[in-house]
Motif scaffolding. Structure first.
Motif, PDB file in Angstrom:
ATOM      1  N   UNK A 115      -3.640   4.057 -15.063  1.00  0.00           N
ATOM      2  CA  UNK A 115      -2.855   3.558 -13.989  1.00  0.00           C
ATOM      3  C   UNK A 115      -3.078   3.928 -12.507  1.00  0.00           C
ATOM      4  N   UNK A 116      -3.409   5.212 -12.491  1.00  0.00           N
ATOM      5  CA  UNK A 116      -3.668   6.058 -11.219  1.00  0.00           C
ATOM      6  C   UNK A 116      -4.993   5.354 -10.860  1.00  0.00           C
ATOM      7  N   UNK A 117      -5.795   5.338 -11.699  1.00  0.00           N
ATOM      8  CA  UNK A 117      -7.082   4.718 -11.315  1.00  0.00           C
ATOM      9  C   UNK A 117      -7.110   3.257 -10.580  1.00  0.00           C
ATOM     10  N   UNK A 118      -6.249   2.386 -11.184  1.00  0.00           N
ATOM     11  CA  UNK A 118      -5.833   1.034 -10.773  1.00  0.00           C
ATOM     12  C   UNK A 118      -5.170   0.844  -9.557  1.00  0.00           C
ATOM     13  N   UNK A 119      -4.326   2.090  -9.388  1.00  0.00           N
ATOM     14  CA  UNK A 119      -3.563   2.196  -8.092  1.00  0.00           C
ATOM     15  C   UNK A 119      -4.428   2.390  -6.854  1.00  0.00           C
ATOM     16  N   UNK A 120      -5.492   3.652  -7.084  1.00  0.00           N
ATOM     17  CA  UNK A 120      -6.321   3.894  -6.313  1.00  0.00           C
ATOM     18  C   UNK A 120      -7.163   2.606  -5.827  1.00  0.00           C
ATOM     19  N   UNK A 121      -7.758   2.077  -6.677  1.00  0.00           N
ATOM     20  CA  UNK A 121      -8.471   0.677  -6.454  1.00  0.00           C
ATOM     21  C   UNK A 121      -7.700  -0.249  -5.426  1.00  0.00           C
ATOM     22  N   UNK A 122      -6.415  -0.457  -5.737  1.00  0.00           N
ATOM     23  CA  UNK A 122      -5.477  -1.383  -5.173  1.00  0.00           C
ATOM     24  C   UNK A 122      -5.343  -0.771  -3.363  1.00  0.00           C
ATOM     25  N   UNK A 123      -4.996   0.300  -3.551  1.00  0.00           N
ATOM     26  CA  UNK A 123      -4.994   0.984  -2.127  1.00  0.00           C
ATOM     27  C   UNK A 123      -6.314   1.016  -1.274  1.00  0.00           C
ATOM     28  N   UNK A 145       0.875  -1.143   0.041  1.00  0.00           N
ATOM     29  CA  UNK A 145      -0.067   0.014  -0.061  1.00  0.00           C
ATOM     30  C   UNK A 145       0.778   1.263  -0.087  1.00  0.00           C
ATOM     31  N   UNK A 146       1.889   1.519   0.575  1.00  0.00           N
ATOM     32  CA  UNK A 146       2.923   2.291   0.623  1.00  0.00           C
ATOM     33  C   UNK A 146       3.483   2.519  -0.662  1.00  0.00           C
ATOM     34  N   UNK A 147       3.980   1.428  -1.280  1.00  0.00           N
ATOM     35  CA  UNK A 147       4.527   1.489  -2.548  1.00  0.00           C
ATOM     36  C   UNK A 147       3.338   2.159  -3.636  1.00  0.00           C
ATOM     37  N   UNK A 148       2.330   1.776  -3.295  1.00  0.00           N
ATOM     38  CA  UNK A 148       1.120   2.304  -4.446  1.00  0.00           C
ATOM     39  C   UNK A 148       1.090   3.620  -4.011  1.00  0.00           C
ATOM     40  N   UNK A 149       0.962   4.118  -2.838  1.00  0.00           N
ATOM     41  CA  UNK A 149       0.675   5.456  -2.495  1.00  0.00           C
ATOM     42  C   UNK A 149       1.732   6.221  -3.311  1.00  0.00           C
ATOM     43  N   UNK A 150       3.043   5.902  -2.993  1.00  0.00           N
ATOM     44  CA  UNK A 150       4.077   6.607  -3.603  1.00  0.00           C
ATOM     45  C   UNK A 150       4.064   6.743  -5.213  1.00  0.00           C
TER      46      UNK A 150
END
Length: 135
Positions: free
Chosen positions: A72-80, A42-47
């Motif tokens: 890609x940002x949308x995907x990272x927000x979903x992961x987080x 989650x920290x990696x995805x936030x960065x």
């Protein structure tokens, strides 16, 4: 470019495996290893998301969904959001209902976003040719 592609696959594979483990054994979220891997991811995805957001703010020319970084940002927000739900799972029934509702919204978000983009004629008009002929 190949490295970035592999990196993106790993970024999505880690939460998939962590979520699979939760599905097989919900008590795994109490494990120190699971919590550490989840928190680190989650920290990696936030960065990464912060970097993508800065990149989009500086050079986005169209709607952010037209940009590769925006998708890609949308995907990272979903992961987080998803990993945060798994990480903070609780036995409280009220909290559990809220988490279930959030999980449903997160799960349906990509489909709803796809429908919005597909129905929005203004957005579709600026698609590249190869995107117009896919569906």
């Amino acid at each position: 470019m190949y490295f970035l592609s592999v990196c993106c696959q790993v970024v999505y594979m880690i939460p998939a495996v962590l979520t699979l483990l939760v599905g097989l054994n919900p008590l795994v979220t109490g494990s120190c290893i699971w919590k550490t891997v989840s928190a680190a991811h989650v920290l990696f995805c936030l960065l990464w998301a912060a970097g993508l957001a800065c990149s989009l703010l500086l050079r986005a020319q169209h709607n952010i969904l037209h940009e590769e970084e925006g998708r890609e940002l949308s995907g990272l927000v979903i992961i987080i959001a998803w990993m945060s739900l798994c990480h903070s799972s609780s036995k409280n029934p009220v909290v559990g209902r809220v988490q279930l509702l959030l999980a449903i919204v997160i799960s349906l978000f990509p489909f709803i976003l796809w429908v919005y983009v597909y129905i929005n004629k203004e957005m579709r008009s600026s698609w590249p040719t190869h995107c117009k002929t896919v569906i």
